[in-house]
Motif scaffolding. Structure first.
Motif, PDB file in Angstrom:
ATOM      1  N   ILE A  53      -9.506  10.566  -0.465  1.00 64.10           N
ATOM      2  CA  ILE A  53      -9.558   9.191  -0.972  1.00 64.10           C
ATOM      3  C   ILE A  53     -10.714   8.420  -0.361  1.00 64.10           C
ATOM      4  O   ILE A  53     -11.213   7.457  -0.946  1.00 64.10           O
ATOM      5  N   GLY A  54     -11.143   8.830   0.881  1.00 65.88           N
ATOM      6  CA  GLY A  54     -12.281   8.152   1.484  1.00 65.88           C
ATOM      7  C   GLY A  54     -13.541   8.343   0.646  1.00 65.88           C
ATOM      8  O   GLY A  54     -14.343   7.414   0.492  1.00 65.88           O
ATOM      9  N   LEU A  55     -13.740   9.530   0.092  1.00 67.58           N
ATOM     10  CA  LEU A  55     -14.932   9.809  -0.704  1.00 67.58           C
ATOM     11  C   LEU A  55     -14.792   9.368  -2.153  1.00 67.58           C
ATOM     12  O   LEU A  55     -15.751   8.908  -2.768  1.00 67.58           O
ATOM     13  N   TYR A  56     -13.577   9.514  -2.718  1.00 65.15           N
ATOM     14  CA  TYR A  56     -13.414   9.312  -4.161  1.00 65.15           C
ATOM     15  C   TYR A  56     -12.442   8.194  -4.549  1.00 65.15           C
ATOM     16  O   TYR A  56     -12.357   7.853  -5.727  1.00 65.15           O
ATOM     17  N   GLY A  57     -11.687   7.656  -3.593  1.00 67.66           N
ATOM     18  CA  GLY A  57     -10.720   6.633  -3.951  1.00 67.66           C
ATOM     19  C   GLY A  57      -9.623   7.194  -4.842  1.00 67.66           C
ATOM     20  O   GLY A  57      -9.194   8.348  -4.689  1.00 67.66           O
ATOM     21  N   HIS A  58      -9.138   6.391  -5.771  1.00 70.62           N
ATOM     22  CA  HIS A  58      -8.020   6.823  -6.611  1.00 70.62           C
ATOM     23  C   HIS A  58      -8.404   7.985  -7.534  1.00 70.62           C
ATOM     24  O   HIS A  58      -7.538   8.708  -8.031  1.00 70.62           O
ATOM     25  N   LYS A  59      -9.724   8.199  -7.772  1.00 73.73           N
ATOM     26  CA  LYS A  59     -10.140   9.302  -8.634  1.00 73.73           C
ATOM     27  C   LYS A  59      -9.832  10.667  -8.024  1.00 73.73           C
ATOM     28  O   LYS A  59      -9.763  11.666  -8.742  1.00 73.73           O
ATOM     29  N   ALA A  60      -9.659  10.707  -6.691  1.00 71.85           N
ATOM     30  CA  ALA A  60      -9.369  11.989  -6.052  1.00 71.85           C
ATOM     31  C   ALA A  60      -7.958  12.473  -6.357  1.00 71.85           C
ATOM     32  O   ALA A  60      -7.680  13.669  -6.297  1.00 71.85           O
ATOM     33  N   MET A  61      -7.059  11.565  -6.684  1.00 70.83           N
ATOM     34  CA  MET A  61      -5.666  11.922  -6.952  1.00 70.83           C
ATOM     35  C   MET A  61      -5.509  12.246  -8.441  1.00 70.83           C
ATOM     36  O   MET A  61      -5.159  11.376  -9.250  1.00 70.83           O
ATOM     37  N   ASP A  62      -5.836  13.439  -8.801  1.00 71.20           N
ATOM     38  CA  ASP A  62      -5.818  13.853 -10.200  1.00 71.20           C
ATOM     39  C   ASP A  62      -4.408  13.723 -10.774  1.00 71.20           C
ATOM     40  O   ASP A  62      -3.439  14.250 -10.222  1.00 71.20           O
ATOM     41  N   GLY A  63      -4.299  13.025 -11.861  1.00 78.08           N
ATOM     42  CA  GLY A  63      -2.997  12.888 -12.528  1.00 78.08           C
ATOM     43  C   GLY A  63      -2.213  11.669 -12.102  1.00 78.08           C
ATOM     44  O   GLY A  63      -1.188  11.352 -12.725  1.00 78.08           O
ATOM     45  N   LEU A  64      -2.651  10.973 -11.040  1.00 81.37           N
ATOM     46  CA  LEU A  64      -1.913   9.799 -10.577  1.00 81.37           C
ATOM     47  C   LEU A  64      -2.432   8.534 -11.255  1.00 81.37           C
ATOM     48  O   LEU A  64      -3.636   8.334 -11.401  1.00 81.37           O
ATOM     49  N   LYS A  65      -1.496   7.689 -11.652  1.00 78.92           N
ATOM     50  CA  LYS A  65      -1.874   6.393 -12.184  1.00 78.92           C
ATOM     51  C   LYS A  65      -2.283   5.478 -11.039  1.00 78.92           C
ATOM     52  O   LYS A  65      -2.021   5.762  -9.869  1.00 78.92           O
ATOM     53  N   ARG A  66      -2.907   4.379 -11.382  1.00 82.42           N
ATOM     54  CA  ARG A  66      -3.363   3.457 -10.334  1.00 82.42           C
ATOM     55  C   ARG A  66      -2.186   2.915  -9.536  1.00 82.42           C
ATOM     56  O   ARG A  66      -2.259   2.794  -8.301  1.00 82.42           O
ATOM     57  N   SER A  67      -1.095   2.646 -10.191  1.00 85.18           N
ATOM     58  CA  SER A  67       0.084   2.132  -9.489  1.00 85.18           C
ATOM     59  C   SER A  67       0.651   3.193  -8.551  1.00 85.18           C
ATOM     60  O   SER A  67       1.096   2.882  -7.432  1.00 85.18           O
ATOM     61  N   GLU A  68       0.626   4.465  -9.001  1.00 84.16           N
ATOM     62  CA  GLU A  68       1.127   5.553  -8.141  1.00 84.16           C
ATOM     63  C   GLU A  68       0.198   5.759  -6.958  1.00 84.16           C
ATOM     64  O   GLU A  68       0.662   6.088  -5.840  1.00 84.16           O
ATOM     65  N   TYR A  69      -1.077   5.570  -7.164  1.00 84.77           N
ATOM     66  CA  TYR A  69      -2.043   5.671  -6.069  1.00 84.77           C
ATOM     67  C   TYR A  69      -1.765   4.594  -5.023  1.00 84.77           C
ATOM     68  O   TYR A  69      -1.787   4.847  -3.801  1.00 84.77           O
ATOM     69  N   GLU A  70      -1.476   3.379  -5.473  1.00 89.96           N
ATOM     70  CA  GLU A  70      -1.160   2.306  -4.527  1.00 89.96           C
ATOM     71  C   GLU A  70       0.135   2.587  -3.778  1.00 89.96           C
ATOM     72  O   GLU A  70       0.257   2.287  -2.580  1.00 89.96           O
ATOM     73  N   LEU A  72       1.183   5.531  -3.021  1.00 93.28           N
ATOM     74  CA  LEU A  72       0.830   6.540  -2.018  1.00 93.28           C
ATOM     75  C   LEU A  72       0.229   5.870  -0.788  1.00 93.28           C
ATOM     76  O   LEU A  72       0.588   6.202   0.357  1.00 93.28           O
ATOM     77  N   LEU A  73      -0.654   4.930  -0.967  1.00 98.37           N
ATOM     78  CA  LEU A  73      -1.286   4.253   0.158  1.00 98.37           C
ATOM     79  C   LEU A  73      -0.293   3.382   0.926  1.00 98.37           C
ATOM     80  O   LEU A  73      -0.336   3.311   2.161  1.00 98.37           O
ATOM     81  N   LEU A  74       0.591   2.721   0.181  1.00 99.07           N
ATOM     82  CA  LEU A  74       1.611   1.919   0.860  1.00 99.07           C
ATOM     83  C   LEU A  74       2.503   2.793   1.721  1.00 99.07           C
ATOM     84  O   LEU A  74       2.938   2.399   2.818  1.00 99.07           O
ATOM     85  N   GLY A  75       2.762   4.016   1.236  1.00100.96           N
ATOM     86  CA  GLY A  75       3.582   4.929   2.025  1.00100.96           C
ATOM     87  C   GLY A  75       2.859   5.422   3.258  1.00100.96           C
ATOM     88  O   GLY A  75       3.484   5.734   4.279  1.00100.96           O
ATOM     89  N   LEU A  76       1.513   5.537   3.194  1.00 96.32           N
ATOM     90  CA  LEU A  76       0.744   6.020   4.339  1.00 96.32           C
ATOM     91  C   LEU A  76       0.438   4.911   5.348  1.00 96.32           C
ATOM     92  O   LEU A  76       0.265   5.177   6.541  1.00 96.32           O
ATOM     93  N   GLN A  77       0.387   3.681   4.878  1.00 97.19           N
ATOM     94  CA  GLN A  77      -0.010   2.588   5.771  1.00 97.19           C
ATOM     95  C   GLN A  77       1.095   2.303   6.788  1.00 97.19           C
ATOM     96  O   GLN A  77       2.272   2.209   6.449  1.00 97.19           O
ATOM     97  N   ARG A  78       0.694   2.187   8.025  1.00 93.67           N
ATOM     98  CA  ARG A  78       1.663   1.981   9.106  1.00 93.67           C
ATOM     99  C   ARG A  78       2.177   0.549   9.080  1.00 93.67           C
ATOM    100  O   ARG A  78       1.431  -0.408   8.889  1.00 93.67           O
ATOM    101  N   LYS A  79       3.478   0.450   9.322  1.00 88.64           N
ATOM    102  CA  LYS A  79       4.110  -0.880   9.336  1.00 88.64           C
ATOM    103  C   LYS A  79       3.814  -1.632  10.634  1.00 88.64           C
ATOM    104  O   LYS A  79       3.846  -2.851  10.675  1.00 88.64           O
ATOM    105  N   ASP A  80       3.522  -0.849  11.701  1.00 89.37           N
ATOM    106  CA  ASP A  80       3.270  -1.499  12.999  1.00 89.37           C
ATOM    107  C   ASP A  80       1.787  -1.768  13.218  1.00 89.37           C
ATOM    108  O   ASP A  80       1.363  -2.099  14.316  1.00 89.37           O
ATOM    109  N   ALA A  81       0.979  -1.604  12.198  1.00 89.97           N
ATOM    110  CA  ALA A  81      -0.463  -1.784  12.349  1.00 89.97           C
ATOM    111  C   ALA A  81      -0.802  -3.264  12.470  1.00 89.97           C
ATOM    112  O   ALA A  81      -0.180  -4.117  11.833  1.00 89.97           O
ATOM    113  N   THR A  82      -1.755  -3.557  13.311  1.00 90.02           N
ATOM    114  CA  THR A  82      -2.211  -4.934  13.464  1.00 90.02           C
ATOM    115  C   THR A  82      -3.433  -5.229  12.600  1.00 90.02           C
ATOM    116  O   THR A  82      -3.808  -6.397  12.441  1.00 90.02           O
ATOM    117  N   GLY A  83      -4.056  -4.228  12.095  1.00 89.16           N
ATOM    118  CA  GLY A  83      -5.243  -4.419  11.251  1.00 89.16           C
ATOM    119  C   GLY A  83      -5.074  -3.698   9.924  1.00 89.16           C
ATOM    120  O   GLY A  83      -3.991  -3.213   9.563  1.00 89.16           O
TER     121      GLY A  83
END
Length: 660
Positions: A53-70, A72-83
């Protein structure tokens, strides 16, 4: 063509990574591998996803809609992150021998309505706004987003590629991307859209224009029909001409043979008989003329040549004697005149002497006449000789005429003897009649076809004239509509041509894929004699294996490890198509393989597939002999250490491998 090398990967606030963690991925020539080892759940898959995703963004996730891509990112983003969550990838881009060092930063900002993604490209520490906007096109020109998961892939899921139902689509899609066929499809879709818009625009087309177009179509159809008819008749005319010529050749050949066998003499029998009669008449006429000439009374003298010569000599002597007598009388009278003239003036003695001399001279002259020659009273022989010469000439002509007439008569009588009887020539006449009929029929057929062809050509010329008139009317009265119609027709033809071109490109590439996959699979496979080749069908792209007996080997005969190797062979063939222009990152590649297959994969895949290979492995996957096999190709080694208490992963560099 550009080439990309990943220098480093930094990740923060994604998955198990909280504070910024950096992974140095630099490699050197001969050591293309970076080994990253970790326990399950420590972040290997997160690293792989971060690179994608760093190189291609949502285009790297073949078959995923934009909402599904988001999601995925929400699931990866840490809840305890300060930034914000962010991925930084430092890359070196080589173009035409020059290098550019870029940093690709993709950052996600959390908002009430979801995530906002920001892409920034830095060069020399400064943000390049224009490059940031065109990065997707740039990276896509090196490796299209549709294929990124073939280069950055999960080894545990790779076996799914060997699924007979999925593999054809994968190969076809990858081949289309490599060949730039996506542009062909895009062009075809654009042409379709153009045709649809034109159809909607002209939905209420006037009846007059449609009538004109319909009439034009009818004339075009008639021209096609007549052109086909002319072409057919032209071919028939050629065949009929050959048949007529062949029939005439056979007739001429048979006629020549029949003439040698007496046909000519038989056909000319009446002429020959008339020639005999005429020759006989000429012989009779020549004989009559000869008899008439022979009746000439002078002609017998020709047979008295010796006597006639004597007669001619005697006649000459007689004539000479007569002339001498006359001359003697004249001389005597002269002497008398001379003596009378000089008697008065000359002495007597002189007169006597002169008289005596003249008398002696006269006497001597008269004595020269031959007394034995009798006097002749007949005609002059010279006149007779002229008559004789004329008669002789006429006699020679008649004799020549008689001889010529006799020769002609002999020849005519000889030809009469060569005339065959009717019963001898009957079969020849019948065959000659049959062949003459065949030649006449062939000529008649040729004439009929020629007449039909000329009629069709005339109709075609007339129809073309009407077609040109209809086209001119459309071009004049409905110019804009006509041009649009021509454009739409051209669009339809172009789409058909593009599809044919696409199919042929794919078919030609299937052979290359078959050879490449076979080579890669045989290099990785322990049982070399298990397969003869891997075949990619040029039409369906179905992949099947042929054994040593050239029979299809069912996929279920392969073990799970062998199917994984087949899938890796497919990937290797596709990756090498890019000719080392993009790094390869593989997550958990050796889990299902035995030791021998692991060694083959390390030496023949990891060490050769690309100029940069990142291996994400479990702690036991690349260990022992597998670790020793990979070590000569390893440039750096890292571990991902997960802290259960803190709930985060840290990256640590292991002891660098010993140099060879």
């Amino acid at each position: 063509m550009a080439k990309i090398t990943i220098s480093s990967l930094s990740i923060e606030n994604l998955g198990p990574f909280r504070e910024r963690q950096t992974l140095d991925l630099s490699v050197t020539s001969g050591r293309p591998v970076v080994l990253v080892k970790a326990l399950n759940g420590s972040g290997k898959t997160t690293l792989l996803t971060a690179l994608q995703i760093g190189l291609y963004g949502h285009k790297a996730m073949d078959g995923l809609k934009r909402s599904e891509y988001e999601q995925l990112l929400l699931g990866l983003q840490r809840k305890d992150a300060t930034g914000n969550a962010a991925v930084d990838i430092s890359v070196t881009v080589e173009v035409g021998g020059s290098q550019r060092h870029l940093e690709v930063r993709r950052e996600w900002h959390r908002r009430s309505d979801g995530l906002v993604e920001e892409l920034s490209i830095f060069e020399g520490g400064s943000k390049d706004l224009e490059f940031s906007q065109t990065w997707d096109e740039f990276i896509g020109s090196i490796l299209p987003a549709e294929l990124v998961q073939l280069f950055l892939f999960d080894g545990e899921k790779i076996e799914e590629l060997a699924n007979p139902e999925r593999l054809p689509d994968l190969l076809r899609r990858a081949t289309e991307v490599f060949l730039g066929i996506g542009g062909i499809d895009a062009l075809g879709n654009d042409l379709k859209a153009l045709e649809r818009r034109a159809a909607l625009k002209n939905k209420n087309t006037s009846a007059e224009f449609e009538s004109a177009r319909s009439g034009l179509g009818e004339w075009e159809q008639q021209v096609k029909v007549l052109e086909a008819k002319v072409q057919t008749l032209t071919q028939e005319q050629g065949a009929a001409k050959n048949d007529a010529e062949q029939a005439q050749v056979l007739l001429d050949k048979f006629t020549n043979d029949a003439q040698r066998r007496g046909l000519t003499a038989y056909e000319q029998a009446a002429v020959i008989r008339n020639a005999v009669v005429a020759s006989k008449d000429r012989v009779d006429a020549a004989r009559g003329g000869l008899a008439e000439i022979m009746a000439d009374p002078v002609l017998p003298i020709a047979w008295l040549s010796k006597l006639w010569t004597q007669y001619s000599d005697a006649w000459d002597q007689d004539q000479h004697a007569r002339h001498s007598k006359l001359l003697g009388q004249e001389f005597k009278k002269r002497d008398q005149r001379v003596m009378s003239a000089i008697a008065a003036v000359a002495p007597k003695a002189a007169l006597d002497a002169l008289r005596k001399a003249l008398a002696d001279d006269l006497q001597a002259y008269t004595r020269s006449r031959t007394a034995a020659v009798p006097p002749l009273q007949d005609a002059n022989p010279r006149d007779v000789e002229r008559q004789l010469k004329d008669a002789t000439s006429r006699l020679g002509g008649e004799l020549s005429r008689l001889q010529s007439a006799q020769v002609e008569l002999d020849k005519a009588e000889q030809r009469i003897g060569q005339i065959p009887a009717e019963e001898q020539i009957g079969e020849i006449l019948k065959l000659l009649q049959d062949k003459s009929k065949a030649a006449s029929a062939a000529e008649a057929r040729l004439a009929g076809i020629t007449e039909r062809l000329e009629e069709a050509q005339s109709n075609l010329a007339h129809t073309r004239m009407r077609l040109n008139a209809a086209q001119e009317r459309l071009g004049t009265e409905f110019r804009d509509r006509s041009l649009e119609a021509k454009s739409l027709d051209a669009s339809s033809r172009a789409r058909r041509a593009l599809m044919i071109f696409k199919d042929r490109l794919l078919a030609s590439k299937a052979q290359w894929l078959s050879e490449m996959i076979t080579t890669e699979f045989r290099n990785l496979l322990r049982k070399r004699n298990l397969i003869a080749k891997v075949v990619v069908d040029p039409k369906t792209y179905r992949v099947f294996i042929e054994d040593g007996k050239h029979q299809e080997l069912p996929m279920d005969r392969l073990s799970a490890g062998e199917r994984q190797l087949l899938a890796i062979s497919v990937l290797s063939a596709l990756i090498k198509e890019r000719k080392g222009r993009f790094p390869v990152v593989v997550d958990t590649p050796l889990a299902r393989l035995d030791q021998q297959h692991r060694s083959a994969l390390i030496k023949r895949f990891f060490a050769t597939v690309s100029h940069q290979v990142v291996v994400l492995s479990t702690d036991q996957e690349v260990d022992g002999p597998a670790y020793d096999a990979l070590k000569p190709f390893t440039n750096a080694e890292y571990t991902l250490d997960y802290d259960d208490a803190a709930g985060r992963t840290s990256i640590h560099a292991a002891q660098p491998p010993e140099a060879n």
